[in-house]
Write a protein that holds these residues in place. Structure first.
Motif, PDB file in Angstrom:
ATOM      1  N   GLU A 336       0.692  -1.066  -0.029  1.00 20.55           N
ATOM      2  CA  GLU A 336      -0.022   0.001  -0.035  1.00 20.55           C
ATOM      3  C   GLU A 336       0.847   1.169   0.056  1.00 20.55           C
ATOM      4  OE1 GLU A 336      -3.171  -0.534   2.966  1.00 20.55           O
ATOM      5  OE2 GLU A 336      -3.465  -2.523   2.271  1.00 20.55           O
ATOM      6  N   ASN A 337       2.054   0.974   0.034  1.00 17.63           N
ATOM      7  CA  ASN A 337       3.021   2.063  -0.270  1.00 17.63           C
ATOM      8  C   ASN A 337       2.833   3.268   0.880  1.00 17.63           C
ATOM      9  OD1 ASN A 337       5.215   3.551  -1.361  1.00 17.63           O
ATOM     10  ND2 ASN A 337       4.166   4.371  -3.126  1.00 17.63           N
ATOM     11  N   LEU A 338       2.936   2.767   2.063  1.00 21.82           N
ATOM     12  CA  LEU A 338       2.296   3.678   3.248  1.00 21.82           C
ATOM     13  C   LEU A 338       3.270   4.565   3.666  1.00 21.82           C
ATOM     14  CD1 LEU A 338      -0.072   1.324   5.288  1.00 21.82           C
ATOM     15  CD2 LEU A 338      -0.409   2.931   4.079  1.00 21.82           C
ATOM     16  N   THR A 339       4.830   4.136   3.236  1.00 21.81           N
ATOM     17  CA  THR A 339       5.854   5.111   3.372  1.00 21.81           C
ATOM     18  C   THR A 339       5.755   6.382   2.695  1.00 21.81           C
ATOM     19  OG1 THR A 339       7.163   4.049   1.949  1.00 21.81           O
ATOM     20  CG2 THR A 339       7.531   3.356   4.079  1.00 21.81           C
ATOM     21  N   ALA A 340       5.422   6.273   1.490  1.00 24.88           N
ATOM     22  CA  ALA A 340       5.151   7.425   0.561  1.00 24.88           C
ATOM     23  C   ALA A 340       3.881   8.358   1.242  1.00 24.88           C
ATOM     24  CB  ALA A 340       4.688   7.235  -0.793  1.00 24.88           C
ATOM     25  N   ARG A 341       2.790   7.696   1.694  1.00 26.95           N
ATOM     26  CA  ARG A 341       1.601   8.201   2.216  1.00 26.95           C
ATOM     27  C   ARG A 341       1.950   9.064   3.590  1.00 26.95           C
ATOM     28  NH1 ARG A 341      -3.095  10.264   1.846  1.00 26.95           N
ATOM     29  NH2 ARG A 341      -4.586   9.716   3.591  1.00 26.95           N
ATOM     30  N   ALA A 342       3.114   8.272   4.613  1.00 24.07           N
ATOM     31  CA  ALA A 342       3.432   9.007   5.561  1.00 24.07           C
ATOM     32  C   ALA A 342       3.964  10.378   5.200  1.00 24.07           C
ATOM     33  CB  ALA A 342       4.562   8.155   6.268  1.00 24.07           C
ATOM     34  N   GLU A 343       4.701  10.499   4.296  1.00 21.78           N
ATOM     35  CA  GLU A 343       5.429  11.721   3.632  1.00 21.78           C
ATOM     36  C   GLU A 343       4.189  12.784   3.191  1.00 21.78           C
ATOM     37  OE1 GLU A 343       8.383  12.325   4.523  1.00 21.78           O
ATOM     38  OE2 GLU A 343       8.380  14.258   2.951  1.00 21.78           O
ATOM     39  N   VAL A 344       3.186  12.294   2.562  1.00 21.73           N
ATOM     40  CA  VAL A 344       2.024  13.197   2.283  1.00 21.73           C
ATOM     41  C   VAL A 344       1.411  13.806   3.176  1.00 21.73           C
ATOM     42  CG1 VAL A 344       0.010  13.167   1.233  1.00 21.73           C
ATOM     43  CG2 VAL A 344       1.917  11.910   0.018  1.00 21.73           C
ATOM     44  N   LEU A 345       1.188  12.897   4.499  1.00 21.65           N
ATOM     45  CA  LEU A 345       0.488  13.168   5.623  1.00 21.65           C
ATOM     46  C   LEU A 345       1.213  14.180   6.363  1.00 21.65           C
ATOM     47  CD1 LEU A 345      -0.838   9.927   6.842  1.00 21.65           C
ATOM     48  CD2 LEU A 345      -2.294  11.517   5.734  1.00 21.65           C
ATOM     49  N   ASP A 365       7.150  25.761  18.341  1.00 28.37           N
ATOM     50  CA  ASP A 365       7.881  25.154  17.241  1.00 28.37           C
ATOM     51  C   ASP A 365       7.077  24.401  16.446  1.00 28.37           C
ATOM     52  OD1 ASP A 365      10.344  24.364  15.644  1.00 28.37           O
ATOM     53  OD2 ASP A 365      10.988  23.168  17.175  1.00 28.37           O
ATOM     54  N   VAL A 366       7.382  23.965  15.207  1.00 27.21           N
ATOM     55  CA  VAL A 366       6.670  23.035  14.403  1.00 27.21           C
ATOM     56  C   VAL A 366       7.697  22.215  13.893  1.00 27.21           C
ATOM     57  CG1 VAL A 366       5.186  22.625  12.224  1.00 27.21           C
ATOM     58  CG2 VAL A 366       4.641  24.456  13.726  1.00 27.21           C
ATOM     59  N   ARG A 367       7.809  20.854  14.096  1.00 23.14           N
ATOM     60  CA  ARG A 367       8.557  20.070  13.650  1.00 23.14           C
ATOM     61  C   ARG A 367       8.405  18.640  13.465  1.00 23.14           C
ATOM     62  NH1 ARG A 367      10.262  21.199  19.349  1.00 23.14           N
ATOM     63  NH2 ARG A 367       9.395  19.527  20.345  1.00 23.14           N
ATOM     64  N   GLY A 368       9.253  17.807  12.820  1.00 17.65           N
ATOM     65  CA  GLY A 368       9.043  16.369  12.665  1.00 17.65           C
ATOM     66  C   GLY A 368       9.521  15.877  11.401  1.00 17.65           C
ATOM     67  N   LEU A 369       9.205  14.722  11.247  1.00 12.49           N
ATOM     68  CA  LEU A 369      10.080  13.986   9.724  1.00 12.49           C
ATOM     69  C   LEU A 369       8.807  13.047   9.453  1.00 12.49           C
ATOM     70  CD1 LEU A 369      12.688  13.676   8.219  1.00 12.49           C
ATOM     71  CD2 LEU A 369      13.169  11.642   9.662  1.00 12.49           C
ATOM     72  N   GLY A 370       8.727  12.959   8.265  1.00 11.78           N
ATOM     73  CA  GLY A 370       7.353  12.334   7.767  1.00 11.78           C
ATOM     74  C   GLY A 370       6.043  12.262   8.128  1.00 11.78           C
ATOM     75  N   ALA A 371       5.569  11.529   8.963  1.00 12.17           N
ATOM     76  CA  ALA A 371       4.234  11.553   9.433  1.00 12.17           C
ATOM     77  C   ALA A 371       4.533  11.639  11.041  1.00 12.17           C
ATOM     78  CB  ALA A 371       3.271  10.441   9.133  1.00 12.17           C
ATOM     79  N   MET A 372       5.729  11.679  11.550  1.00  5.92           N
ATOM     80  CA  MET A 372       5.881  11.771  12.905  1.00  5.92           C
ATOM     81  C   MET A 372       5.917  13.263  13.265  1.00  5.92           C
ATOM     82  SD  MET A 372       8.940   9.645  14.858  1.00  5.92           S
ATOM     83  CE  MET A 372       9.157   9.697  16.541  1.00  5.92           C
ATOM     84  N   ARG A 373       4.963  13.974  13.544  1.00  3.98           N
ATOM     85  CA  ARG A 373       5.030  15.466  13.511  1.00  3.98           C
ATOM     86  C   ARG A 373       4.466  16.025  14.795  1.00  3.98           C
ATOM     87  NH1 ARG A 373       7.384  18.135   9.119  1.00  3.98           N
ATOM     88  NH2 ARG A 373       7.597  16.417   7.583  1.00  3.98           N
ATOM     89  N   ALA A 374       4.981  17.102  15.288  1.00  2.00           N
ATOM     90  CA  ALA A 374       4.260  17.801  16.506  1.00  2.00           C
ATOM     91  C   ALA A 374       4.524  19.239  16.453  1.00  2.00           C
ATOM     92  CB  ALA A 374       5.227  17.310  17.444  1.00  2.00           C
ATOM     93  N   ILE A 375       3.673  19.823  17.553  1.00  2.00           N
ATOM     94  CA  ILE A 375       4.081  21.262  17.756  1.00  2.00           C
ATOM     95  C   ILE A 375       4.470  21.498  19.253  1.00  2.00           C
ATOM     96  CG2 ILE A 375       2.471  22.222  15.831  1.00  2.00           C
ATOM     97  CD1 ILE A 375       0.156  22.576  17.994  1.00  2.00           C
TER      98      ILE A 375
END
Ligand SMILES: Cc1ncc(COP(=O)(O)O)c(C=O)c1O
Length: 454
Positions: A336-345, A365-375
């Motif tokens: 399901e190519n979920l790694t690419a989906r993580a980048e989009v999300l 601060d707004v930060r993170g990598l791929g779909a591992m995101r936080a404020i």
């Protein structure tokens, strides 16, 4: 299941009753981020015992990258439970353990021969990675980082940074552990600024070897490629380039703790790939098996083979049902190519959160990598005083309005997103809308409470 549906005040009466029983029967040290008891889950949705439905931005703390009850995972579990549940890999081995080890070895960065072991939890896997590193190097010491989280067992708690609630009262800790600053640029321990600092924090390890612990005593550097519980801090890439160079120079092993960052979360199968980092040992857990307990340690074959026969293992490690689920979860991520989906999300979250930052002074601060995101939430932009109470208010608002959101950070002031990558676009937008409404509600209440307001 459709999408958000709030039928009762939250927590509803059944959740409240269960919480009363829980308080009487379960030790208080086991924490809950929400007061909601779950009845069922599917994809990125949860339904509680009162019939309220939530969009899940927590995924059981990053264990549901493929989504709750992912169809391939469920089918693999059903097939395995019809065959056998447990024989113990150390008594009568079975193929699924070997197949999963082969698959994990093939996915792990590094053009060298690799071997794996399977265990039950992230903490157990980190413990084993340290056993293996010490056995291979014949060295005792470990380097770990400020704001790191590696688990709750004696050794992993000792490697963990945050004092309350993880360490205070549980002393004494394991010895031969030395902590150095991480590349947490928003709160630099050296009060420097990136990029002018030239990742001083990474270079400074050489100084640590002169003033704190001799390099030849150090078995391994244990590092999260992106801080998980520490607040989703994604260092500048040079941090890892320098760290890796220093480790190689002193024959120190580099152990990457990818328990939270792994299996597609950061837009690659493993966050190390995003940094060009090739660890000697890579540790996985959480999303490895679509929601079943499983963890893995793998690395260079000669390192993994250092312990003698019988030195590694455990009764349930690599349970066949978990292995079957693990193989199916990886197949799901790939197909399901979920790694690419993580980048989009992740990019969608980032765009939205940067917009929020322009009108909510609470967002530092707004930060993170791929779909591992936080404020990261602060009381004021210039002093960067952590806004823990306000963070908790946003969380409460979200829970009451159908979004499961959790916090992190050494100061408890980081709102983090670990949404299942199987979330639909509509669900993701709906979740972000509740998140934004939560920020608005807390920002408005601060304005109302300001001195001089009637
Ligand atoms: C980076 C990291 N390492 C280790 C652990 C410990 O994993 P477990 O809770 O499965 O023992 C966690 C758990 O949150 C984690 O995020």
């Amino acid at each position: 299941m459709g999408s958000i549906q709030v039928r009762t005040t939250i927590p509803g009466p059944k959740s409240q009753e269960l919480m009363r029983r829980r308080n009487a029967a379960v030790a208080r040290g086991v924490y809950h981020a929400t007061p909601i008891f779950v009845e069922r889950a599917e994809g990125a949705l949860l339904e509680d015992v009162d019939g309220n439905r939530y969009i899940d931005f927590a995924g059981g703390i990053g264990c549901q990258n493929v989504g709750h009850r992912a169809p391939r995972v469920m089918a693999a579990i059903r097939e395995q439970i019809d065959a056998f549940l447990h024989t113990c890999f150390s008594v009568t081995p079975y193929a699924k353990y070997v197949e999963l080890a082969e698959k994990l070895n093939s996915l792990t960065p590094g053009k060298f021969s690799k071997k794996s072991i399977l265990v039950n939890s992230g903490a157990e896997a980190i413990e084993n990675s340290v056993k293996i590193a010490r056995c291979y190097t014949h060295r005792p010491a470990l380097i770990c980082f400020e704001d790191a989280f590696h688990g709750r067992t004696m050794l992993t708690m000792s490697l963990t940074s945050k004092t309350h609630p993880y360490k205070a009262g549980f002393e004494p800790f394991a010895t031969d552990i030395y902590r150095v600053p991480y590349a947490y640029c928003y709160r630099c321990s050296y009060s420097m600024k990136y990029p002018e600092c030239n990742v001083f924090c990474a270079h400074h390890l050489e100084d640590t070897f002169k003033r704190v612990v001799a390099a030849e005593s150090v078995a391994a550097v244990v590092v999260e490629p992106v801080l998980g519980e520490g607040g989703f801090v994604a260092p500048p890439p040079e941090f890892f380039t320098v760290l890796q160079e220093i480790c190689r120079r002193h024959q120190i092993l580099l152990i990457a703790d990818e328990v939270q960052t792994g299996f597609g979360r950061t837009g690659a199968m493993f966050a190390c790939e995003r940094y060009g980092l090739v660890p000697d040992i890579l540790v996985s857990a959480k999303s490895i098996a679509g929601g079943l307990p499983l963890a893995a340690v793998r690395g260079r074959a000669e390192i993994m083979d250092a312990p003698d026969i019988g030195g590694l293992g455990g009764t349930f490690g690599g349970n066949p049902v978990s292995c079957a689920a693990g193989l199916a979860a990886i197949e799901t991520l790939e197909r399901e190519n979920l790694t690419a989906r993580a980048e989009v999300l992740g990019q969608r979250f980032d765009a939205r959160a940067r917009e929020w930052k322009t009108h909510f002074p609470l967002i530092g601060d707004v930060r993170g990598l791929g779909a591992m995101r936080a404020i990261e939430m602060v009381r004021s932009q210039d002093r960067r005083e952590p806004a823990k109470d306000e963070t908790e208010q946003v969380l409460r608002y979200c829970h009451e309005h159908g979004l499961i959101l959790i916090s992190s950070g050494s100061y408890g002031n980081v709102l983090r997103v670990l949404v299942p990558l199987a979330v639909t676009d509509e669900q993701f937008e709906e979740g972000l809308n509740v998140f934004e409404a939560g920020l608005t509600s807390v920002a408005d209440s601060r304005v109302e409470a300001a001195p001089g307001r009637a």
